[in-house]
Design a protein around this motif. Structure first.
Motif, PDB file in Angstrom:
ATOM      1  N   PHE A   1       4.225   5.911  -5.224  1.00 20.56           N
ATOM      2  CA  PHE A   1       4.419   6.017  -6.672  1.00 20.56           C
ATOM      3  C   PHE A   1       3.213   6.647  -7.359  1.00 20.56           C
ATOM      4  CE2 PHE A   1       8.042   3.400  -5.896  1.00 20.56           C
ATOM      5  CZ  PHE A   1       8.903   3.683  -6.938  1.00 20.56           C
ATOM      6  N   ASP A   2       2.014   6.469  -6.787  1.00 18.47           N
ATOM      7  CA  ASP A   2       0.863   7.179  -7.347  1.00 18.47           C
ATOM      8  C   ASP A   2       1.048   8.684  -7.193  1.00 18.47           C
ATOM      9  OD1 ASP A   2      -0.379   4.865  -8.097  1.00 18.47           O
ATOM     10  OD2 ASP A   2      -1.688   4.744  -6.334  1.00 18.47           O
ATOM     11  N   GLU A   3       1.544   9.110  -6.026  1.00 14.03           N
ATOM     12  CA  GLU A   3       1.813  10.534  -5.832  1.00 14.03           C
ATOM     13  C   GLU A   3       2.904  11.010  -6.773  1.00 14.03           C
ATOM     14  OE1 GLU A   3       2.773  10.850  -1.738  1.00 14.03           O
ATOM     15  OE2 GLU A   3       0.684  10.657  -1.027  1.00 14.03           O
ATOM     16  N   LEU A   4       3.942  10.177  -6.949  1.00 15.81           N
ATOM     17  CA  LEU A   4       5.009  10.542  -7.870  1.00 15.81           C
ATOM     18  C   LEU A   4       4.490  10.637  -9.298  1.00 15.81           C
ATOM     19  CD1 LEU A   4       8.041  11.090  -8.256  1.00 15.81           C
ATOM     20  CD2 LEU A   4       8.382   8.624  -8.481  1.00 15.81           C
TER      21      LEU A   4
ATOM     22  N   VAL B   1       0.843  -1.205   0.000  1.00 18.15           N
ATOM     23  CA  VAL B   1       0.000   0.000   0.000  1.00 18.15           C
ATOM     24  C   VAL B   1       0.875   1.250   0.000  1.00 18.15           C
ATOM     25  CG1 VAL B   1      -1.644   1.328   1.373  1.00 18.15           C
ATOM     26  CG2 VAL B   1      -1.968  -1.131   1.096  1.00 18.15           C
ATOM     27  N   ASP B   2       1.924   1.257   0.830  1.00 15.20           N
ATOM     28  CA  ASP B   2       2.804   2.426   0.906  1.00 15.20           C
ATOM     29  C   ASP B   2       3.520   2.669  -0.421  1.00 15.20           C
ATOM     30  OD1 ASP B   2       2.053   2.787   3.504  1.00 15.20           O
ATOM     31  OD2 ASP B   2       3.820   1.811   4.372  1.00 15.20           O
ATOM     32  N   ILE B   3       3.991   1.584  -1.046  1.00 10.44           N
ATOM     33  CA  ILE B   3       4.690   1.729  -2.330  1.00 10.44           C
ATOM     34  C   ILE B   3       3.745   2.283  -3.389  1.00 10.44           C
ATOM     35  CG2 ILE B   3       5.729   0.422  -4.232  1.00 10.44           C
ATOM     36  CD1 ILE B   3       6.979  -1.414  -2.123  1.00 10.44           C
ATOM     37  N   ASN B   4       2.537   1.707  -3.475  1.00  4.90           N
ATOM     38  CA  ASN B   4       1.571   2.188  -4.467  1.00  4.90           C
ATOM     39  C   ASN B   4       1.207   3.643  -4.217  1.00  4.90           C
ATOM     40  OD1 ASN B   4       1.383  -0.207  -5.931  1.00  4.90           O
ATOM     41  ND2 ASN B   4      -0.213  -1.041  -4.597  1.00  4.90           N
ATOM     42  N   LYS B   5       1.044   4.014  -2.943  1.00  5.97           N
ATOM     43  CA  LYS B   5       0.700   5.396  -2.619  1.00  5.97           C
ATOM     44  C   LYS B   5       1.827   6.342  -3.014  1.00  5.97           C
ATOM     45  CE  LYS B   5      -0.513   8.428   1.247  1.00  5.97           C
ATOM     46  NZ  LYS B   5      -0.731   8.513   2.716  1.00  5.97           N
TER      47      LYS B   5
ATOM     48  N   ILE C   1       4.441  13.795 -11.807  1.00  5.52           N
ATOM     49  CA  ILE C   1       4.963  13.717 -13.179  1.00  5.52           C
ATOM     50  C   ILE C   1       3.887  14.133 -14.184  1.00  5.52           C
ATOM     51  CG2 ILE C   1       5.808  12.115 -14.951  1.00  5.52           C
ATOM     52  CD1 ILE C   1       7.191  10.551 -12.722  1.00  5.52           C
ATOM     53  N   GLN C   2       2.646  13.675 -13.952  1.00  9.36           N
ATOM     54  CA  GLN C   2       1.554  14.039 -14.861  1.00  9.36           C
ATOM     55  C   GLN C   2       1.311  15.547 -14.828  1.00  9.36           C
ATOM     56  OE1 GLN C   2       0.467  12.163 -17.020  1.00  9.36           O
ATOM     57  NE2 GLN C   2      -0.100  10.101 -16.341  1.00  9.36           N
TER      58      GLN C   2
ATOM     59  N   ALA D   1      14.517   4.993  -6.322  1.00 10.72           N
ATOM     60  CA  ALA D   1      13.455   5.574  -5.508  1.00 10.72           C
ATOM     61  C   ALA D   1      12.854   4.516  -4.595  1.00 10.72           C
ATOM     62  CB  ALA D   1      12.378   6.180  -6.410  1.00 10.72           C
ATOM     63  N   GLY D   2      12.788   4.789  -3.321  1.00 12.98           N
ATOM     64  CA  GLY D   2      12.223   3.851  -2.360  1.00 12.98           C
ATOM     65  C   GLY D   2      13.256   2.852  -1.875  1.00 12.98           C
ATOM     66  N   LEU D   3      12.937   2.217  -0.758  1.00 18.59           N
ATOM     67  CA  LEU D   3      13.851   1.257  -0.146  1.00 18.59           C
ATOM     68  C   LEU D   3      13.024   0.234   0.623  1.00 18.59           C
ATOM     69  CD1 LEU D   3      16.957   0.900   0.142  1.00 18.59           C
ATOM     70  CD2 LEU D   3      16.757   2.020   2.352  1.00 18.59           C
ATOM     71  N   VAL D   4      13.211  -1.042   0.298  1.00 16.13           N
ATOM     72  CA  VAL D   4      12.519  -2.120   1.006  1.00 16.13           C
ATOM     73  C   VAL D   4      13.478  -2.720   2.024  1.00 16.13           C
ATOM     74  CG1 VAL D   4      11.383  -4.354   0.801  1.00 16.13           C
ATOM     75  CG2 VAL D   4      11.042  -2.617  -0.968  1.00 16.13           C
ATOM     76  N   LYS D   5      13.064  -2.734   3.290  1.00  5.25           N
ATOM     77  CA  LYS D   5      13.917  -3.235   4.362  1.00  5.25           C
ATOM     78  C   LYS D   5      13.291  -4.469   5.002  1.00  5.25           C
ATOM     79  CE  LYS D   5      13.692   0.725   6.423  1.00  5.25           C
ATOM     80  NZ  LYS D   5      13.860   1.805   7.418  1.00  5.25           N
TER      81      LYS D   5
END
Length: 396
Positions: free
Chosen positions: A248-251, A242-246, A255-256, A355-359
């Motif tokens: 990247f959706d904001e990103l 959910v956090d990743i989708n949110k 961009i749009q 962009a982003g980091l999975v831990k």
């Protein structure tokens, strides 16, 4: 009848094969004890799994066994066979007489000989001198007795005598003849009575069972903890998705928006240039049309006129034609246009790849000074390697 109820409550465990769930019997589905996982499996299932080969993979725990004598070399489970016989008696099922060749239904059992007897064989049994003192019990009486009192007569397969001794050296139950032949104490064999061996081994196995019960309790706690952790991992996974989708959706929205701004800027800038260019084009087209039509008209008229008419026409049109020479279209921008420069894209693209980091946060068990292990003491945070360029924005 209370013991029969207990036997009935555990019949699925003791009288049914755990693989095919069919009832054990003494013909085809003979219970064979597996030494690897302390389970009894019917002979039919074991033959299916072995496929006639001298090797067998245990259907329960996958342990490999080498059986040169085939499945039949595995020991029968006498306890289950005894329970089956007792259940047949309790339920009034047919049990053939052991002594007579006619297979008449048995009515009683001799506890000393361990055989089932029909009425005729029972009468004959009592008339034989050595057997007159044998204790015989009718099936009706046995129905009222606990199942544990229903015992089989254990005889030596070689000497056909009762098994009364235990050889610690060979770890084998033997008869009195065995103790003077193969298991003679003078040959280094340690032979004791069955009662003595049973007492000692029962204490050992009871201690082991207590430890196994404690181990099972500990494993159950670990199992429940792992199930909880498994559930937490699933929850954390969904939260991360959910956090990743949110993010990247904001990103993508940013961009749009930036793309919309750039497209609007292109439209605005190109409209201004196009307007000026169109005005120059329209002005040039008007002058060209006027010059072309006037020139063609004058030439055609002069070709039809005499000298007087030609002189008159030249006098009236000379000034107009000369004025046309001075006409100029509106000034244009020269060579113009709009273009897009991918400024900073060479920096943005590598950043997007990072962009982003999975831990992964892992709690590893460590041993405490008291010897116990804790699953919450050691924490390790693992993540992907991030190049130094990822920190070029001076963000922590």
């Amino acid at each position: 009848m209370s013991d029969y109820v207990s036997a009935s409550a555990i019949k699925d465990l003791l009288t049914e094969c755990p693989i095919c769930t069919e009832h054990f019997d003494e013909v085809r589905r003979i219970p064979r004890r597996m030494p690897c996982c302390v389970q009894s499996i019917c002979q039919a299932c074991l033959e299916t799994y072995s496929q006639g080969l001298p090797t067998l993979s245990c259907p329960m725990c996958r342990h490999q066994h080498n059986l040169p004598g085939g499945v039949k070399s595995l020991p029968k489970e006498p306890i289950i066979l005894r329970i089956l016989d007792h259940l047949k008696i309790v339920k009034g099922l047919h049990l053939p007489c052991t002594d007579c060749p006619d297979g008449n239904p048995a009515m009683s059992r001799c506890d000393d000989c361990g055989v089932f007897l029909c009425q005729e064989c029972l009468n004959a049994h009592k008339r034989v001198q050595p057997m007159r003192d044998h204790q015989t019990v009718s099936f009706k009486e046995m129905k009222e007795q606990p199942g544990k009192s229903f015992n089989r007569l254990h005889k030596c397969a070689q000497h056909h005598q009762p098994l009364q001794f235990y050889c610690y050296t060979c770890e084998k139950i033997v008869c009195v003849s065995c103790t003077v032949v193969e298991h003679k104490e003078g040959k280094g064999h340690n032979v004791v009575s069955v009662d003595e061996a049973h007492k000692e081994k029962a204490k050992s196995i009871d201690d082991t069972l207590v430890k196994l019960r404690e181990k099972a309790e500990g494993l159950e706690e670990i199992k429940q903890d792992l199930k909880k952790r498994h559930s937490n991992i699933q929850v954390s996974k969904q939260a991360a998705v959910v956090d990743i989708n949110k993010a990247f959706d904001e990103l993508i929205d940013e961009i749009q928006q930036r793309r919309g701004i750039l497209l609007s800027d292109v439209e605005e800038r190109s409209s201004k240039i196009l307007k000026l260019t169109q005005e120059g084009l329209d002005s040039t087209s008007n002058i060209l049309a006027k010059v072309t039509s006037s020139t063609e008209y004058t030439r055609q008229m002069r070709s039809k006129a005499d000298k007087i008419e030609d002189l008159q026409m030249m006098g009236s049109s000379a000034a107009t034609l000369s004025a046309m020479l001075q006409m100029s279209p509106k000034a244009s921008l020269g060579r113009a246009g709009v273009s897009f420069a991918s400024t900073c894209f060479s920096k943005i693209t590598p950043l997007l790849k990072m962009a982003g980091l999975v831990k992964s946060v892992v709690f590893s068990p460590i041993e405490n000074p008291n010897g116990n292990k804790s699953l919450n003491d050691a924490m390790t945070i693992e993540h992907e390697y991030v190049p130094e360029a990822a920190y070029m924005t001076w963000q922590p």
